[in-house]
Enzyme design. Structure first.
Site, mmCIF file in Angstrom:
data_model
loop_
_atom_site.group_PDB
_atom_site.id
_atom_site.type_symbol
_atom_site.label_atom_id
_atom_site.label_comp_id
_atom_site.label_asym_id
_atom_site.label_seq_id
_atom_site.Cartn_x
_atom_site.Cartn_y
_atom_site.Cartn_z
ATOM 1 C CB SER A 38 -0.789 -0.063 1.201
ATOM 2 O OG SER A 38 0.005 -0.184 2.340
ATOM 3 C CG HIS A 268 -1.361 3.651 4.138
ATOM 4 N ND1 HIS A 268 -1.894 3.359 5.228
ATOM 5 C CD2 HIS A 268 -1.109 2.777 3.350
ATOM 6 C CE1 HIS A 268 -1.994 1.754 5.347
ATOM 7 N NE2 HIS A 268 -1.345 1.578 4.114
#
Length: 286
Positions: A38, A268
């Site tokens: 990711s 993230h």
């Protein structure tokens, strides 16, 4: 719209690069394959691809920015949220009833460039930290309850990731013997100094420990590239200093605890982070 976003990201990356690096990285390349998890795919960063949707693969992730800057004639991005080293050779089931094929299947004999961003999901390292540490802050806000909870288990686990990455690299060289292979490290999540519990809800003493864990993981990836002898490690931890989740005024490369389906997944990279990592990668390709 897709082309516009890519060009915007390329411009952002170019601002971070010296003129000589930008010119050098603009040289065309034939085939580029991006592999990873990711931190490569970019979940929730607009615009999301649907091949499959569950991979959280953005058209503005760092591979897309790099491919545009290099004028790659063939660009294949098979990165996928949740991937670990086993998903390089095995299919990965993803949300919404999708499947991402084994990532190494994208490699070809004539591939010129491969980037690999993997390791953080192996043995659940990142997931364990982000799911456990915030809940422990209340018990000792100024202490290090997460470090005390895990002890040496995380660093010991990270030691086992290196051989896995080395095995992936060996297979990449077998399938794409002429390719330049870059192992991309993970950017900084926590600041060197200071705290921002409203954004990064770890106990104050666990910030330093989180940095130690990230440095350990990146060192393991670097050692794997060295042991391989052909791959190159690209450090993004150092260049992301001052761009951690606590950074203010749009300087952050990493999102904090809040999931934002129109911007970035929790803990993230943001779009700015992808542009920053792309700039580091392009500089290494001079």
């Amino acid at each position: 719209m897709r082309i516009t976003r890519l060009l915007t990201a390329v411009v952002a990356a170019a601002i971070l690069l010296p003129a000589s690096a930008t010119a050098a990285s603009a040289a065309s390349i034939g085939s580029y394959v991006a592999l990873g998890d990711s931190y490569t795919s970019g979940p929730f960063i607009p615009v999301q691809r649907v091949d499959p949707l569950g991979c959280g693969r953005s058209t503005a992730n760092y591979p897309s920015v790099v491919a545009a800057a290099l004028h790659a004639t063939r660009f294949t991005d098979v990165s996928c949220a949740g991937a670990d080293t086993t998903n390089m050779t095995r299919p990965q089931g993803v949300p919404f009833n999708g499947t991402n094929p084994p990532q190494l299947g994208a490699l070809r004999i004539d591939t010129d460039l491969v980037t690999l961003g993997i390791g953080g999901n192996d043995y659940g390292v990142f997931g364990s930290l982000t799911s456990t540490c915030p809940g422990l802050r209340a018990s000792d806000p100024t202490g290090n309850p997460c470090e005390e909870h895990f002890g040496d288990s995380v660093t010991t686990t990270i030691d086992n990731i290196g051989p896995r990455v080395e095995a992936v690299l060996a297979t990449i060289h077998e399938r794409s013997p002429k390719a330049r292979v870059l192992v991309i490290g993970y950017p900084r999540i926590a600041p060197e100094k200071g705290y921002c519990p409203d954004v990064l809800p770890f106990a104050d003493g666990d910030y330093a420990w989180l940095n130690i864990i990230e440095e350990k993981l990146n060192r393991t990836l670097s050692d794997a590239a060295d042991a391989d002898g052909k791959a190159e490690f690209v450090d993004t931890f150092g260049p992301s200093r001052g761009h951690d989740a606590c950074a203010r005024g749009g300087a952050a490369w990493i999102n904090g605890k809040d999931q934002n389906v129109f911007e970035a997944a929790a803990y993230h990279p943001l779009k700015t982070g992808m542009a920053g990592v792309a700039a580091v990668v392009l500089k290494s390709l001079r």
